[in-house]
Design an enzyme around this catalytic site. Structure first.
Site, mmCIF file in Angstrom:
data_model
loop_
_atom_site.group_PDB
_atom_site.id
_atom_site.type_symbol
_atom_site.label_atom_id
_atom_site.label_comp_id
_atom_site.label_asym_id
_atom_site.label_seq_id
_atom_site.Cartn_x
_atom_site.Cartn_y
_atom_site.Cartn_z
ATOM 1 C CB SER A 108 51.332 102.161 -8.130
ATOM 2 O OG SER A 108 52.084 103.455 -8.690
ATOM 3 C CE LYS B 198 55.328 103.225 -6.212
ATOM 4 N NZ LYS B 198 54.056 102.635 -6.905
#
Length: 168
Positions: free
Chosen positions: A50, A94
């Site tokens: 990710s 993230k």
């Protein structure tokens, strides 16, 4: 006989005092380690696709400092460690894209269409996304993330050695 007993007692007292001193020093070290790890800075292993190309697929060891988010010093562009809203035992890494009140525009399904959607990040929330939008489960799927789920701000990669350095 009495002299021997006295000598033995003195030696035992000396040994016991030395053992107690070492035990106290060790306890102080463990307290410092606990405080540092839980409230200042801790290492964490992150892996997965990710955050490619910023982070490696096979894993990176990152240093996460735990004061910035408490002081409101995180913002768009910062890489953060977040408690997963779906599974509280899991953490995700993230990048913050938007803070409360920001308007964010994102692709609904980047691998299949160019359709986008805009929204305003609600109060007390942040919008997070992975750098690899094709392989990231982030705010596009989870919605805005409560600010309280932020565990810390990533500031340094310490492993692998060729990637050592500050992130940001």
């Amino acid at each position: 006989m009495r002299a021997r007993l006295f000598q033995f007692t003195q030696k035992w007292k000396s040994t016991a005092k030395e053992a107690m001193d070492h035990s106290l020093l060790f306890a102080k070290f463990l307290c410092l380690l606990h405080l540092t790890n839980n409230y200042l800075c801790s290492p964490t292993l992150v892996y997965g696709p990710s955050m490619l190309p910023t982070l490696n697929l096979t894993g990176d060891v990152l240093l996460v400092e735990k004061m910035s988010h408490l002081l409101g010093m995180v913002g768009p562009g910062d890489v953060v460690l977040v408690r997963s809203p779906e599974n509280p035992r899991k953490t995700i890494t993230k990048r913050i894209v938007g803070m409360e009140g920001d308007r964010v525009t994102f692709l609904l399904d980047p691998s299949h269409s160019d359709r986008s959607h805009s929204l305003v990040v609600p109060k007390g929330h942040v919008w997070i996304q992975g750098d690899n939008i094709y392989a990231s489960k982030d705010s596009r799927h989870l919605g805005p993330i409560p600010y309280g789920l932020i565990l810390g701000k990533v500031f340094c990669r310490v492993w692998p050695p060729e990637g050592f350095g500050l992130l940001g």
